[in-house]
Design an enzyme around this catalytic site. Structure first.
Site, short mmCIF file in Angstrom:
data_model
loop_
_atom_site.label_atom_id
_atom_site.label_comp_id
_atom_site.label_asym_id
_atom_site.label_seq_id
_atom_site.Cartn_x
_atom_site.Cartn_y
_atom_site.Cartn_z
N HIS A 63 0.83 -1.21 0.00
CA HIS A 63 0.00 0.00 0.00
C HIS A 63 0.87 1.27 0.00
O HIS A 63 0.95 1.94 -1.01
CB HIS A 63 -1.03 0.04 1.14
CG HIS A 63 -1.90 -1.18 1.19
ND1 HIS A 63 -2.61 -1.63 0.11
CD2 HIS A 63 -2.16 -2.08 2.20
CE1 HIS A 63 -3.28 -2.73 0.45
NE2 HIS A 63 -3.02 -3.03 1.70
N ASP A 89 -4.93 -8.50 -3.34
CA ASP A 89 -5.20 -8.26 -1.92
C ASP A 89 -6.49 -8.94 -1.46
O ASP A 89 -6.49 -10.12 -1.13
CB ASP A 89 -5.21 -6.74 -1.69
CG ASP A 89 -5.23 -6.33 -0.22
OD1 ASP A 89 -5.29 -7.22 0.64
OD2 ASP A 89 -5.18 -5.13 0.08
C1 NGQ Z 1 -4.87 -5.41 3.71
N1 NGQ Z 1 -6.29 -3.47 3.91
O1 NGQ Z 1 -5.23 -6.57 3.92
O2 NGQ Z 1 -4.08 -5.17 2.82
C2 NGQ Z 1 -5.38 -4.30 4.57
C3 NGQ Z 1 -5.96 -4.84 5.84
C4 NGQ Z 1 -5.43 -5.24 8.21
C5 NGQ Z 1 -6.06 -2.55 2.95
N2 NGQ Z 1 -5.82 -1.33 3.26
C6 NGQ Z 1 -4.93 -4.78 6.87
N3 NGQ Z 1 -6.16 -2.90 1.71
O3 NGQ Z 1 -5.77 -6.42 8.31
O4 NGQ Z 1 -5.38 -4.45 9.13
ZN ZN Z 2 -3.28 -7.02 2.76
#
Ligand code: NGQ
Ligand code: ZN
Length: 459
Positions: free
Chosen positions: A272, A323
Site C-alpha cells: 500500500h 489483496d
Molecule cells: C490489507 N487493507 O489486507 O491489505 C489491509 C488490511 C489489516 C487494505 N488497506 C490490513 N487494503 O488487516 O489491518
Molecule cells: Zn493485505
C-alpha cells in the site's frame, strides 16, 4: 536424471528488451527456461503461437478473503470505512476451516491464472484454529494454501505473518484476532517447517503484518534469523488513521519509523504505502524496496491514492496485488492504477517516462519487475534461468486481430472487459488452454461446497 525439453515458438514474444520476433523458448523438466532464442525458424513439430508474454505476479493476496468478495457492499449505520470492513472480514476469518481455506485458495488461484497471473505472494495470517490454539502442525494452514497453489499450478511465495498486537503501543490483540496470534519465534518455526516445501514453484519468506501488529523489536528479531534473501513484506501507511496513530504513539510517520528502525532494501515489499510524505516516497524509491499497489482493494476500502507520478520519476519500484480479491484481473488492477492517477491529476498517460511512453507497456513491465523482486522467485521475464511462465493472448479476438505488436499491451489494458488470455503456462506446465483451466471443474466444485457450508453459518 533424464531431462525432457519442452519448447514454444512465438511469432512475437515480450522479452526484457521488448517485443521480439520469432522467438523459441525452451525449458527443462523443472520448468526453468534453458534457451530463449530470437530470430529462430519454427519447426513443423513445435507448438507455435503469435503473442507470448511473461505471466504477471500477484504480489499481495489474502486468499481466504475471496470468500468475502461482494459481501461487504451494503451500507451499515455509517459512515462505513476500512475499519468497519475489517470487522466484517474478521467474522469470515473466524469461521473458515483449513479445508475451506484450501478450497477457496484453489478457486482463487484458478481464477487468477485464467486472467494472467502466474505467481502469487500469499500474506498469510490465519494460522490458528477457531478457538485460538495452534493446530497440531503449526504450519497447517500455510500448507493448505501451498497445496491449493500446487493443485492449480500457481507459483507461490508463502509469507507467514507475524501478528502480535492490535495497535501501536503493543495493545493486546482483540478476541476476534485470536487466529492471527504469533510472535517472531513462532514465525521462524513456521518458516523452518516449510523449508521442505521450497522448490521452483514455491518460496517461503515472512511478513510482519504492520507496525500496528508487530513491534520494532519483533521485526528485528524476525529479520535477524530469517534466511538471507527471503522476501519480507509489510502493510504500511494504508489509512490516514494509521499514520495519525503512529505519529501519536511514536512521534513518527509509519514509513519514517520503518526506515529509521529497520534496514529497508530490495528484499522488502511495502504494501500500500498510500500515505507518504515527499521525503518518505523518495527514501522508499532510493532503498530499492518494492511498493505493492493493490488498486482495486484500495479503491474498495477507500484507502487513498498512491503518489505514482513522483514515485515513477524517482525510479521507484512497484508491483500489483489483488489483496482482498474484489478483482482477479491484472488488467483491471493496472487500468485502475492509471485511471485513478488520471482522475486525481486531471491528466492523461501518467505511468510513463521519457523513452517509455507507452503506458500499457510501462505498467506491465514495471509490475513484472517489481512483482518478481517481491516474490523472491526467478519469474517475470522470458530469459534463461527464469520460470517458464507464459501467457498466450487470443490474437483472433477482434480487439487484437491485426493490431501492431507495439500496440498490443495498450490495447489489452485499456480496451473492453473480455479476457484476452487464451493459454497460460506456469513452470512449463500448460494450465489454461482456450481459457479453461485443466482442473477448473473439480476446484470449482470444492469451492462451491465450501462456500455453501460457510453461507449456512449464522451471520
Ligand atoms: C490489507 N487493507 O489486507 O491489505 C489491509 C488490511 C489489516 C487494505 N488497506 C490490513 N487494503 O488487516 O489491518
Ligand atoms: Zn493485505
Amino acid at each position: 536424471m533424464t531431462t525432457t525439453t519442452n519448447s514454444l515458438f512465438a511469432q512475437y514474444a515480450l522479452l526484457p528488451q521488448g517485443w521480439t520476433a520469432d522467438v523459441r523458448m525452451s525449458w527443462d523438466a523443472q520448468g526453468n527456461l534453458t534457451a530463449v532464442t530470437p530470430g529462430a525458424t519454427a519447426q513443423a513439430h513445435e507448438k507455435q503461437e503469435r503473442l507470448v508474454l511473461p505471466g504477471m505476479i500477484n504480489l499481495h493476496s489474502h486468499s481466504f478473503q475471496r470468500a468475502l468478495a461482494g459481501m461487504t457492499e451494503t451500507a451499515g449505520e455509517g459512515p462505513d470505512s476500512f475499519w468497519t470492513w475489517r470487522d466484517l472480514m474478521y467474522r469470515t476469518a473466524l469461521n473458515i476451516t483449513p479445508e475451506q481455506m484450501q478450497a477457496i485458495a484453489a478457486q482463487l488461484y484458478v481464477e487468477c491464472l485464467r486472467q494472467g497471473y502466474t505467481s502469487v505472494c500469499e500474506f498469510h495470517y490465519l494460522h490458528r484454529a477457531q478457538d485460538g490454539s495452534f493446530y497440531a502442525d503449526m504450519a497447517e494452514t500455510a500448507r493448505r494454501v501451498i497445496a491449493a497453489a500446487q493443485a492449480s499450478g500457481m507459483g507461490i511465495t508463502m509469507l507467514p505473518v507475524l501478528y502480535s498486537y492490535a495497535d501501536f503501543g503493543n495493545v493486546p490483540l482483540r478476541h476476534d484476532q485470536r487466529r492471527f496470534a504469533t510472535d517472531a519465534e513462532q514465525i521462524l518455526q513456521m518458516v523452518a517447517l516449510l523449508e521442505n516445501a521450497r522448490d521452483g514453484q514455491t518460496e517461503v519468506g515472512a511478513a510482519p503484518h504492520s507496525l500496528r501488529a508487530a513491534s520494532t523489536q519483533q521485526i528485528r528479531e524476525l529479520l535477524a534469523a530469517l534466511p538471507a534473501h527471503r522476501p519480507v513484506h509489510i502493510h504500511i501507511a494504508e489509512q490516514q488513521k494509521e499514520v495519525d496513530a503512529c505519529l501519536a504513539s511514536t512521534g513518527k510517520r509509519p514509513v519514517e519509523l520503518l526506515l529509521d528502525t529497520q534496514q529497508i532494501d530490495a528484499r522488502w515489499c511495502l504494501v500500500h504505502a498510500t500515505h507518504l510524505s515527499k521525503a518518505e516516497l523518495q527514501a522508499i524509491a532510493a532503498s530499492g524496496a518494492v511498493v505493492g499497489i493493490c488498486t482495486t482493494t484500495e479503491g474498495n476500502l477507500g484507502d487513498g491514492f498512491f503518489d505514482l507520478p513522483d514515485y515513477i520519476a524517482a525510479q521507484g519500484r512497484f508491483g500489483i496485488g489483488s489483496d482482498s480479491h474484489v478483482s482477479q484481473s491484472p488488467i483491471e488492477e493496472l487500468r485502475w492504477l492509471e485511471y485513478g492517477q488520471r482522475l486525481r491529476a486531471q491528466q492523461r498517460n501518467v505511468a510513463s517516462l521519457p523513452g517509455r511512453r507507452r503506458v500499457g507497456d510501462f505498467l506491465w513491465t514495471a509490475a513484472l519487475a517489481g512483482g518478481a523482486q517481491a516474490s523472491g522467485r526467478a519469474v517475470g521475464k522470458l530469459a534463461v534461468g527464469a520460470r517458464a511462465d507464459m501467457l498466450v493472448l487470443d490474437e483472433q479476438h477482434p480487439s487484437l486481430c491485426g493490431v501492431d505488436v507495439s500496440d498490443i499491451l495498450n490495447t489489452w489494458i485499456f480496451t473492453g472487459n473480455e479476457n484476452l488470455v487464451r493459454d497460460v503456462w506456469a513452470g512449463g506446465q500448460l494450465l489454461v488452454e482456450n481459457g479453461r483451466h485443466r482442473n477448473q471443474a473439480a476446484i470449482a466444485g470444492s469451492y462451491i461446497a465450501a462456500m455453501t457450508a460457510l453461507r449456512k453459518l449464522p451471520k
